[in-house]
Write a protein that holds these residues in place. Structure first.
Motif, short mmCIF file in Angstrom:
data_model
loop_
_atom_site.label_atom_id
_atom_site.label_comp_id
_atom_site.label_asym_id
_atom_site.label_seq_id
_atom_site.Cartn_x
_atom_site.Cartn_y
_atom_site.Cartn_z
N ALA A 60 34.90 40.51 49.94
CA ALA A 60 33.62 40.15 49.34
C ALA A 60 33.23 41.09 48.20
O ALA A 60 32.69 40.64 47.19
N ASP A 61 33.48 42.38 48.35
CA ASP A 61 33.10 43.32 47.28
C ASP A 61 33.87 43.05 46.00
O ASP A 61 33.31 43.16 44.91
N VAL A 62 35.12 42.70 46.10
CA VAL A 62 35.92 42.38 44.91
C VAL A 62 35.38 41.10 44.28
O VAL A 62 35.22 41.02 43.06
N ARG A 63 35.08 40.09 45.10
CA ARG A 63 34.52 38.84 44.57
C ARG A 63 33.20 39.10 43.86
O ARG A 63 32.95 38.57 42.78
N ARG A 64 32.32 39.92 44.46
CA ARG A 64 31.03 40.21 43.82
C ARG A 64 31.21 40.90 42.48
O ARG A 64 30.44 40.68 41.55
N ALA A 65 32.20 41.75 42.38
CA ALA A 65 32.43 42.49 41.14
C ALA A 65 32.99 41.61 40.03
O ALA A 65 32.75 41.86 38.85
N VAL A 66 33.72 40.56 40.41
CA VAL A 66 34.47 39.78 39.42
C VAL A 66 33.80 38.46 39.09
O VAL A 66 33.75 38.06 37.92
#
Length: 155
Positions: A60-66
Motif C-alpha cells: 500500500a505504501d508504494v501504491r500511495r507514493a506512485v
C-alpha cells in the motif's frame, strides 16, 4: 479665504489600482488569477501516460507514493538511495541534487504515504529510516517492484 479653492484630496495610485482590481474580480466568470487558463479536475494531468495504477499485490505504501501523481517512482528511488548516507546533504551531493529539492521530495513522499519515513540526522546520530521507512525500503527491494521502478525510469 473666499477666493481660494481647495484642491481635491490626492488619492494614492495604489488605492485606485486596488479598487480597479476589486471591480474586475466582482465580474461574473472572471478569475483574476487564471484569466485564460482552464482548470483541471483533481487527478487529471496533462501527461496521463505518466500516471501509474498498480495491482493489489504491491504494498500500500508504494501504491500511495506512485498512484495519482507524477514522479512517484523517482522520489522512491531517491529515498532508497539517500537512506544509505548519513545526512541529506551527503545524499544530495552524491545524487547531484539540491539539498532543498531532496527535502521537498521526501516531504512529498511522507505526505503521500501519510507517515514519517526517516529520522533526521543529529550531531550524535546519522539519519535513519523509521519502522515505516524500513518496511518501504524492504518493499523496494522486491523483484516485481524493482521491475516497475526500472520501467518507470525508461519513460
Amino acid at each position: 479665504m473666499q477666493g481660494i479653492q481647495l484642491a481635491a484630496p490626492v488619492v494614492p495610485r495604489t488605492q485606485t489600482l486596488l479598487q480597479r482590481h476589486r471591480r474586475r474580480a466582482r465580474r461574473p466568470g472572471h478569475d483574476h488569477h487564471r484569466a485564460s487558463a482552464t482548470l483541471r479536475h483533481p487527478g487529471v494531468t496533462s501527461r496521463p501516460e505518466l500516471l501509474h495504477t498498480l495491482g493489489s499485490d504491491i504494498p500500500a505504501d508504494v501504491r500511495r507514493a506512485v498512484e495519482g501523481g507524477l514522479a512517484g517512482w523517482h522520489r522512491l528511488h531517491r529515498f532508497q538511495m539517500a537512506m544509505t548516507f548519513p545526512t541529506i546533504n551527503t545524499a544530495a551531493d552524491h545524487l547531484g541534487a539540491d539539498q532543498a529539492a531532496l527535502v521537498r521530495q521526501f516531504r512529498r513522499l511522507e505526505r503521500d504515504i501519510g507517515a514519517p519515513l526517516f529520522y533526521r540526522a543529529t550531531h550524535a546520530q546519522p539519519m535513519r529510516p523509521t519502522p515505516r521507512g524500513q518496511a518501504l525500503l524492504r518493499a523496494l527491494t522486491r523483484p516485481e517492484i524493482r521491475a516497475h521502478m526500472t520501467n518507470a525510469k525508461k519513460k
